[in-house]
Write a protein that holds these residues in place. Structure first.
Motif, PDB file in Angstrom:
ATOM      1  N   VAL A  15       0.855  -1.184   0.000  1.00  0.00           N
ATOM      2  CA  VAL A  15       0.000   0.000   0.000  1.00  0.00           C
ATOM      3  C   VAL A  15       0.892   1.236   0.000  1.00  0.00           C
ATOM      4  O   VAL A  15       1.815   1.336   0.794  1.00  0.00           O
ATOM      5  N   VAL A  16       0.602   2.174  -0.896  1.00  0.00           N
ATOM      6  CA  VAL A  16       1.374   3.407  -1.007  1.00  0.00           C
ATOM      7  C   VAL A  16       0.562   4.542  -0.378  1.00  0.00           C
ATOM      8  O   VAL A  16      -0.517   4.874  -0.870  1.00  0.00           O
ATOM      9  N   PRO A  17       1.037   5.138   0.730  1.00  0.00           N
ATOM     10  CA  PRO A  17       0.308   6.243   1.356  1.00  0.00           C
ATOM     11  C   PRO A  17       0.713   7.604   0.789  1.00  0.00           C
ATOM     12  O   PRO A  17       1.868   7.810   0.423  1.00  0.00           O
ATOM     13  N   ALA A  18      -0.267   8.502   0.728  1.00  0.00           N
ATOM     14  CA  ALA A  18      -0.003   9.865   0.264  1.00  0.00           C
ATOM     15  C   ALA A  18      -0.865  10.846   1.064  1.00  0.00           C
ATOM     16  O   ALA A  18      -1.919  10.480   1.581  1.00  0.00           O
ATOM     17  N   SER A  19      -0.393  12.084   1.153  1.00  0.00           N
ATOM     18  CA  SER A  19      -1.139  13.155   1.808  1.00  0.00           C
ATOM     19  C   SER A  19      -1.462  14.243   0.790  1.00  0.00           C
ATOM     20  O   SER A  19      -0.623  14.577  -0.060  1.00  0.00           O
ATOM     21  N   TYR A  20      -2.678  14.770   0.888  1.00  0.00           N
ATOM     22  CA  TYR A  20      -3.178  15.821   0.010  1.00  0.00           C
ATOM     23  C   TYR A  20      -3.635  16.980   0.886  1.00  0.00           C
ATOM     24  O   TYR A  20      -4.280  16.760   1.908  1.00  0.00           O
ATOM     25  N   VAL A  21      -3.338  18.207   0.462  1.00  0.00           N
ATOM     26  CA  VAL A  21      -3.795  19.374   1.200  1.00  0.00           C
ATOM     27  C   VAL A  21      -4.487  20.330   0.235  1.00  0.00           C
ATOM     28  O   VAL A  21      -3.913  20.726  -0.785  1.00  0.00           O
ATOM     29  N   TYR A  22      -5.713  20.688   0.593  1.00  0.00           N
ATOM     30  CA  TYR A  22      -6.470  21.690  -0.156  1.00  0.00           C
ATOM     31  C   TYR A  22      -6.524  22.969   0.671  1.00  0.00           C
ATOM     32  O   TYR A  22      -7.022  22.959   1.796  1.00  0.00           O
ATOM     33  N   LEU A  23      -5.983  24.057   0.125  1.00  0.00           N
ATOM     34  CA  LEU A  23      -6.190  25.367   0.737  1.00  0.00           C
ATOM     35  C   LEU A  23      -7.595  25.798   0.339  1.00  0.00           C
ATOM     36  O   LEU A  23      -7.968  25.728  -0.834  1.00  0.00           O
ATOM     37  N   VAL A  24      -8.366  26.236   1.327  1.00  0.00           N
ATOM     38  CA  VAL A  24      -9.775  26.570   1.111  1.00  0.00           C
ATOM     39  C   VAL A  24     -10.029  27.973   1.636  1.00  0.00           C
ATOM     40  O   VAL A  24      -9.494  28.367   2.679  1.00  0.00           O
ATOM     41  N   TRP A  48      -6.038  18.958 -13.337  1.00  0.00           N
ATOM     42  CA  TRP A  48      -6.059  19.769 -12.124  1.00  0.00           C
ATOM     43  C   TRP A  48      -6.067  18.855 -10.911  1.00  0.00           C
ATOM     44  O   TRP A  48      -6.711  17.801 -10.922  1.00  0.00           O
ATOM     45  N   ALA A  49      -5.364  19.274  -9.867  1.00  0.00           N
ATOM     46  CA  ALA A  49      -5.182  18.447  -8.679  1.00  0.00           C
ATOM     47  C   ALA A  49      -4.980  19.344  -7.456  1.00  0.00           C
ATOM     48  O   ALA A  49      -4.954  20.567  -7.569  1.00  0.00           O
ATOM     49  N   ALA A  50      -4.797  18.711  -6.306  1.00  0.00           N
ATOM     50  CA  ALA A  50      -4.547  19.445  -5.061  1.00  0.00           C
ATOM     51  C   ALA A  50      -3.362  20.376  -5.220  1.00  0.00           C
ATOM     52  O   ALA A  50      -2.400  20.063  -5.919  1.00  0.00           O
ATOM     53  N   GLY A  51      -3.435  21.504  -4.534  1.00  0.00           N
ATOM     54  CA  GLY A  51      -2.321  22.438  -4.566  1.00  0.00           C
ATOM     55  C   GLY A  51      -1.039  21.821  -4.040  1.00  0.00           C
ATOM     56  O   GLY A  51       0.041  22.143  -4.504  1.00  0.00           O
ATOM     57  N   ALA A  52      -1.169  20.922  -3.068  1.00  0.00           N
ATOM     58  CA  ALA A  52      -0.003  20.249  -2.488  1.00  0.00           C
ATOM     59  C   ALA A  52      -0.379  18.801  -2.187  1.00  0.00           C
ATOM     60  O   ALA A  52      -1.395  18.542  -1.556  1.00  0.00           O
ATOM     61  N   ALA A  53       0.453  17.880  -2.643  1.00  0.00           N
ATOM     62  CA  ALA A  53       0.222  16.463  -2.385  1.00  0.00           C
ATOM     63  C   ALA A  53       1.498  15.689  -2.665  1.00  0.00           C
ATOM     64  O   ALA A  53       2.337  16.123  -3.452  1.00  0.00           O
ATOM     65  N   GLY A  54       1.617  14.533  -2.008  1.00  0.00           N
ATOM     66  CA  GLY A  54       2.762  13.689  -2.274  1.00  0.00           C
ATOM     67  C   GLY A  54       2.793  12.482  -1.364  1.00  0.00           C
ATOM     68  O   GLY A  54       2.005  12.374  -0.412  1.00  0.00           O
ATOM     69  N   HIS A  55       3.704  11.581  -1.656  1.00  0.00           N
ATOM     70  CA  HIS A  55       3.838  10.353  -0.879  1.00  0.00           C
ATOM     71  C   HIS A  55       4.322  10.640   0.532  1.00  0.00           C
ATOM     72  O   HIS A  55       5.125  11.548   0.752  1.00  0.00           O
ATOM     73  N   VAL A  56       3.829   9.853   1.454  1.00  0.00           N
ATOM     74  CA  VAL A  56       4.335   9.865   2.822  1.00  0.00           C
ATOM     75  C   VAL A  56       5.674   9.133   2.784  1.00  0.00           C
ATOM     76  O   VAL A  56       5.767   8.032   2.241  1.00  0.00           O
TER      77      VAL A  56
END
Length: 158
Positions: A15-24, A48-56
């Motif tokens: 399993v590959v974990p990732a974190s995504y952050v949406y500025l709202v 188009w995608a999250a402003g910031a995201a990537g693998h943990v």
């Protein structure tokens, strides 16, 4: 581990974990989210995608990864990072296609968001949640449709 099973997985998938952050932010026309258009990258270029995201990364938790990605990709620091939900997704292919994604939002931050990795980012833009740009990365469109709901766990691709 053995020579025939160098990763020690004995046939289990990874399993590959990732974190995504949406500025709202709240705007006159409704709630807006900051998105980046993916540049010349192997996965979903032009979408188009999250402003910031990537693998943990190894030894890092999902919250630390979210904060790191905000610094690395947008040069901002969230002052109110909030966990929204987790998504489990698959493409039923190679083991690398089993994912667990952690989604966060921030409604306040230090710094002015900017595209730090300009080679990977074709642009940034604020968009209303009810009027997202096309094309969107499919699992992120699914995530954004659930932003602000009571959903704690989402699936995609099952």
């Amino acid at each position: 581990m053995s020579a025939s099973d160098p990763a020690g997985t004995h046939g289990r998938f990874v399993v590959v974990p990732a974190s995504y952050v949406y500025l709202v932010r709240e705007a006159e026309g409704g709630t807006e989210v900051l998105l980046q258009q993916r540049g010349d990258v192997p996965y979903m270029a032009g979408h188009w995608a999250a402003g910031a995201a990537g693998h943990v990364e190894r030894g890092e938790d999902a919250i630390a990864a979210a904060r790191r990605e905000l610094r690395e990709e947008l040069d901002v620091e969230a002052t109110d990072l909030r966990f929204e939900f987790t998504m489990q997704r698959t493409q039923h292919a190679d083991a690398i296609d089993e994912r667990v994604d952690f989604f966060f939002t921030a409604r306040s931050w230090r710094g002015e968001p900017r595209a730090v990795e300009s080679a990977k980012c074709a642009g940034l833009g604020w968009f209303r949640l009810d009027d997202l740009p096309e094309p969107m990365v499919p699992h992120e469109a699914h995530a954004l449709a659930h932003l602000g709901t009571d959903a704690a766990y989402l699936t995609f691709g099952f």
